[in-house]
Design a protein around this motif. Structure first.
Motif, PDB file in Angstrom:
ATOM      1  N   PRO A  14     -39.048  30.898  70.275  1.00 52.04           N
ATOM      2  CA  PRO A  14     -40.170  31.827  70.153  1.00 52.04           C
ATOM      3  C   PRO A  14     -39.635  33.185  69.685  1.00 52.04           C
ATOM      4  CG  PRO A  14     -40.331  30.591  72.190  1.00 52.04           C
ATOM      5  CD  PRO A  14     -38.979  30.270  71.598  1.00 52.04           C
ATOM      6  N   GLY A  15     -40.427  33.900  68.929  1.00 47.88           N
ATOM      7  CA  GLY A  15     -39.996  35.203  68.425  1.00 47.88           C
ATOM      8  C   GLY A  15     -40.931  35.716  67.357  1.00 47.88           C
ATOM      9  N   ARG A  16     -40.522  36.801  66.734  1.00 45.43           N
ATOM     10  CA  ARG A  16     -41.290  37.413  65.643  1.00 45.43           C
ATOM     11  C   ARG A  16     -40.468  37.260  64.377  1.00 45.43           C
ATOM     12  NH1 ARG A  16     -45.772  39.586  64.434  1.00 45.43           N
ATOM     13  NH2 ARG A  16     -45.965  41.418  63.131  1.00 45.43           N
ATOM     14  N   TYR A  17     -41.077  36.638  63.375  1.00 50.03           N
ATOM     15  CA  TYR A  17     -40.371  36.309  62.144  1.00 50.03           C
ATOM     16  C   TYR A  17     -41.119  36.851  60.929  1.00 50.03           C
ATOM     17  CZ  TYR A  17     -37.937  33.053  65.203  1.00 50.03           C
ATOM     18  OH  TYR A  17     -37.203  32.508  66.228  1.00 50.03           O
ATOM     19  N   ARG A  18     -40.391  36.993  59.840  1.00 49.98           N
ATOM     20  CA  ARG A  18     -40.982  37.358  58.556  1.00 49.98           C
ATOM     21  C   ARG A  18     -40.516  36.336  57.521  1.00 49.98           C
ATOM     22  NH1 ARG A  18     -41.276  43.178  55.859  1.00 49.98           N
ATOM     23  NH2 ARG A  18     -43.144  43.111  57.119  1.00 49.98           N
ATOM     24  N   LEU A  19     -41.472  35.800  56.782  1.00 49.49           N
ATOM     25  CA  LEU A  19     -41.173  34.934  55.651  1.00 49.49           C
ATOM     26  C   LEU A  19     -41.382  35.737  54.383  1.00 49.49           C
ATOM     27  CD1 LEU A  19     -42.884  31.490  56.396  1.00 49.49           C
ATOM     28  CD2 LEU A  19     -40.471  32.058  56.507  1.00 49.49           C
ATOM     29  N   THR A  20     -40.434  35.634  53.461  1.00 43.80           N
ATOM     30  CA  THR A  20     -40.551  36.274  52.164  1.00 43.80           C
ATOM     31  C   THR A  20     -40.386  35.196  51.110  1.00 43.80           C
ATOM     32  OG1 THR A  20     -39.550  38.266  53.088  1.00 43.80           O
ATOM     33  CG2 THR A  20     -39.671  38.128  50.684  1.00 43.80           C
ATOM     34  N   ALA A  73     -45.019  37.428  54.772  1.00 45.48           N
ATOM     35  CA  ALA A  73     -45.928  37.151  55.882  1.00 45.48           C
ATOM     36  C   ALA A  73     -45.179  37.344  57.194  1.00 45.48           C
ATOM     37  CB  ALA A  73     -46.461  35.724  55.789  1.00 45.48           C
ATOM     38  N   ASP A  74     -45.780  38.083  58.115  1.00 45.03           N
ATOM     39  CA  ASP A  74     -45.217  38.239  59.458  1.00 45.03           C
ATOM     40  C   ASP A  74     -45.837  37.182  60.354  1.00 45.03           C
ATOM     41  OD1 ASP A  74     -43.590  40.440  58.879  1.00 45.03           O
ATOM     42  OD2 ASP A  74     -45.290  41.809  59.064  1.00 45.03           O
ATOM     43  N   ILE A  75     -44.984  36.538  61.145  1.00 45.05           N
ATOM     44  CA  ILE A  75     -45.432  35.417  61.970  1.00 45.05           C
ATOM     45  C   ILE A  75     -44.954  35.613  63.398  1.00 45.05           C
ATOM     46  CG2 ILE A  75     -45.256  32.916  62.316  1.00 45.05           C
ATOM     47  CD1 ILE A  75     -44.450  33.089  59.163  1.00 45.05           C
ATOM     48  N   ASP A  76     -45.890  35.539  64.334  1.00 45.60           N
ATOM     49  CA  ASP A  76     -45.551  35.516  65.761  1.00 45.60           C
ATOM     50  C   ASP A  76     -45.473  34.067  66.183  1.00 45.60           C
ATOM     51  OD1 ASP A  76     -45.127  38.022  66.900  1.00 45.60           O
ATOM     52  OD2 ASP A  76     -47.271  38.469  66.914  1.00 45.60           O
TER      53      ASP A  76
END
Length: 140
Positions: free
Chosen positions: A103-109, A123-126
């Motif tokens: 679990p965490g906070r991620y960013r996809l580019t 996109a920022d994804i929780d």
């Protein structure tokens, strides 16, 4: 443009991880989780605490066709405080799958191809609990 899709993955992804994927580890209570690393790409063994997955699909805006050979970069901080940096090239169906995530906070580019320096979109994804999230990127 990024679109979050809920539910199961959009087909199977068979993309390959990048050679310079890293996870910067902090000392702390997650030492036992770090020992469960499966390979040099920093993928954690699937288990109750590391069963998260983020899938991405890269498609062309003009004809909605999948873009093969695009690059998707995943960065973020997981629940253990580890800094995550992984990247994959999209398969022939335009997909990648980042598995074994905490679990965490991620960013996809997303990038149209592996040598592109300008991103298509981000996109920022929780990922608050181990779950599956699917993101669709549309490239102009």
């Amino acid at each position: 443009m990024a679109t979050a899709l809920m539910g199961s993955a959009v087909g199977s992804a068979s993309a390959h991880p990048g050679a310079d994927d890293t996870i910067a580890q902090n000392a702390g209570p997650c030492a036992e989780l770090r020992q469960a690393r499966q390979n040099d790409q920093g993928v954690r063994a699937a288990g109750p605490t590391a069963a998260g997955q983020i899938d991405a699909v890269l498609i062309a805006a003009t004809n909605r066709a999948p873009i093969a050979g695009g690059k998707i970069v995943l960065t973020g901080i997981d629940a253990c405080g580890d800094s995550i940096h992984r990247h994959m090239s999209t398969s022939v169906n335009g997909q990648v799958s980042f598995r074994g995530l905490q679990p965490g906070r991620y960013r996809l580019t997303a990038y149209r191809n592996s040598s592109a320096t300008r991103s298509v979109t981000k996109a920022d994804i929780d990922l608050p609990t181990p779950s599956l999230k699917t993101i669709q990127f549309t490239a102009d």
